[in-house]
Design an enzyme around this catalytic site. Structure first.
Site, mmCIF file in Angstrom:
data_model
loop_
_atom_site.group_PDB
_atom_site.id
_atom_site.type_symbol
_atom_site.label_atom_id
_atom_site.label_comp_id
_atom_site.label_asym_id
_atom_site.label_seq_id
_atom_site.Cartn_x
_atom_site.Cartn_y
_atom_site.Cartn_z
ATOM 1 N N GLY A 23 46.706 116.431 56.772
ATOM 2 C CA GLY A 23 47.778 115.849 57.570
ATOM 3 C C GLY A 23 49.003 115.600 56.718
ATOM 4 N N GLN A 71 57.009 112.060 54.309
ATOM 5 C CA GLN A 71 56.426 112.581 53.064
ATOM 6 C C GLN A 71 57.197 113.781 52.528
ATOM 7 O OE1 GLN A 71 52.193 112.634 54.737
ATOM 8 N NE2 GLN A 71 51.867 112.162 52.571
ATOM 9 N N CYS A 121 45.696 110.839 50.176
ATOM 10 C CA CYS A 121 47.027 111.075 50.732
ATOM 11 C C CYS A 121 47.796 111.986 49.788
ATOM 12 C CB CYS A 121 47.750 109.741 50.869
ATOM 13 S SG CYS A 121 49.428 109.879 51.501
ATOM 14 N N LEU A 122 48.510 112.958 50.345
ATOM 15 C CA LEU A 122 49.268 113.892 49.507
ATOM 16 C C LEU A 122 50.358 113.170 48.704
ATOM 17 C CD1 LEU A 122 49.591 116.980 51.876
ATOM 18 C CD2 LEU A 122 47.980 116.627 50.002
ATOM 19 N N HIS A 156 46.120 107.444 60.000
ATOM 20 C CA HIS A 156 46.758 107.545 58.689
ATOM 21 C C HIS A 156 48.185 108.082 58.820
ATOM 22 C CE1 HIS A 156 46.562 108.680 54.224
ATOM 23 N NE2 HIS A 156 47.640 109.314 54.655
ATOM 24 N N GLU A 157 48.337 109.163 59.599
ATOM 25 C CA GLU A 157 49.651 109.800 59.697
ATOM 26 C C GLU A 157 50.633 108.968 60.514
ATOM 27 O OE1 GLU A 157 50.209 112.044 57.648
ATOM 28 O OE2 GLU A 157 48.123 112.528 57.189
ATOM 29 N N HIS A 206 52.225 106.306 58.461
ATOM 30 C CA HIS A 206 53.341 106.768 57.618
ATOM 31 C C HIS A 206 54.680 106.587 58.323
ATOM 32 C CE1 HIS A 206 51.837 108.551 53.923
ATOM 33 N NE2 HIS A 206 50.902 109.246 54.554
#
Ligand code: ZN
Length: 153
Positions: free
Chosen positions: A46, A51, A89-90, A131-132, A135
């Protein structure tokens, strides 16, 4: 295909609240394409627009079930149950932490054509949606861990 630079923890853009998308245009469609490319390149499941430095309420998700999702202005309208598991997480490469999330979520959003959609996610998909969407409100999973974040072994 264009890979965008991923913003890392410590970059203040990750802590901002994103703005809703009002209408679709070429620029936003390109952003969405680039977000998918960037997510796949980084082997993520994701990615949220902040991000890659864009403060718009857009997330892309692909949990590997051949159903890539683009959720625009997503809102979680229903949750059910609970799951506790590891998350990464990226924007926090090489780190992992344990987070409790709902086992099931119902999410309303718009797709790339700005058509209203309702997605029901369970397990990993529910986790990814939570999670997304976090953000988009400047929330990182590390804010919610059971016992902090750790280096991936
Ligand atoms: Zn993340």
């Amino acid at each position: 295909m264009a890979i965008r630079n991923i913003r890392y923890d410590g970059d203040e853009i990750l802590r901002k609240v994103c703005k809703p998308v009002k209408e679709m245009n070429e620029r936003t469609l390109t952003l969405i394409d680039d977000m998918f490319d960037t997510m796949y390149e980084a082997n993520g499941v994701g990615l949220a627009a902040p991000q890659v430095g864009v403060l718009k309420r857009i997330v892309v998700i692909d949990i590997g079930n051949d159903e890539p999702l683009c959720l625009i202005n997503p809102v979680i309208v229903e949750t059910e149950g609970e799951q506790t598991g590891d998350e990464g997480c990226l924007s926090l490469p090489g780190k992992i932490g344990t987070v409790t999330r709902p086992m099931k979520v119902v999410c309303k959003a718009f797709n790339e054509n700005m058509e209203e959609i309702t997605i029901t996610g369970e397990g990993l998909l529910a986790r990814a949606i939570c999670h997304e969407t976090d953000h988009l409100d400047g929330i990182l999973y590390k804010d919610k861990t059971v016992d902090g974040i750790f280096d991936v072994e």
